[in-house]
Design a protein around this motif. Structure first.
Motif: not given
Length: 129
Positions: A16-21, A25-27, A48-50, A53-55
């Motif tokens: 979940x922490x990695x997802x928030x990171x 990045x996407x933002x 790279x934002x795409x 997002x997938x990550x």
């Protein structure tokens, strides 16, 4: 609470922490030096934002998987499928550990190698049980 449940919970929090990171990045958070070899200091370019997002989506799914392994969510998979997925996530953590260990970005290495080492240990403990 046994060691496997604790490991699953730790891994769920890491994912979940990695997802928030990745969402940061996407933002447009200026954290490019901490990902993808540090090739893009500051904000990541669009393509790279795409990837980020997938990550993020993958890491949220991983978090859900480990919350199910800990007994917090209902498992969506059979025990045999869980075993396969648990070993897949262990391999994913080890691969991430290797890739981040050889990153040209010192910030990326210093941030993610310790996280991925803990992740590899936690995913291994769950996979073994």
């Amino acid at each position: 609470m046994n060691i496997v449940v604790i490991a699953a919970l730790i891994q769920a929090v890491i994912a979940l922490g990695v997802a928030i990171f990745q969402i940061a990045l996407v933002a447009g958070a200026p954290l490019g030096e901490y990902t993808m070899g540090g090739q893009h200091p500051g904000k990541l370019p669009g393509q790279f934002r795409v990837t980020a997002t997938v990550s993020a989506i993958i890491m949220v799914a991983q978090s859900g998987h480990y919350l199910a392994q800990a007994g917090i969510l209902n498992p969506a998979l059979s025990p045999g499928q869980n075993a396969i997925v648990n070993w897949f996530w262990f391999g994913f953590a080890v691969l991430g550990l290797i890739v981040n260990s050889i990153s040209r970005s010192k910030k990326e290495r210093n941030t993610w190698v310790p996280v991925l080492l803990v992740s590899a240990i936690c995913t291994l403990l769950v996979a073994l049980n």
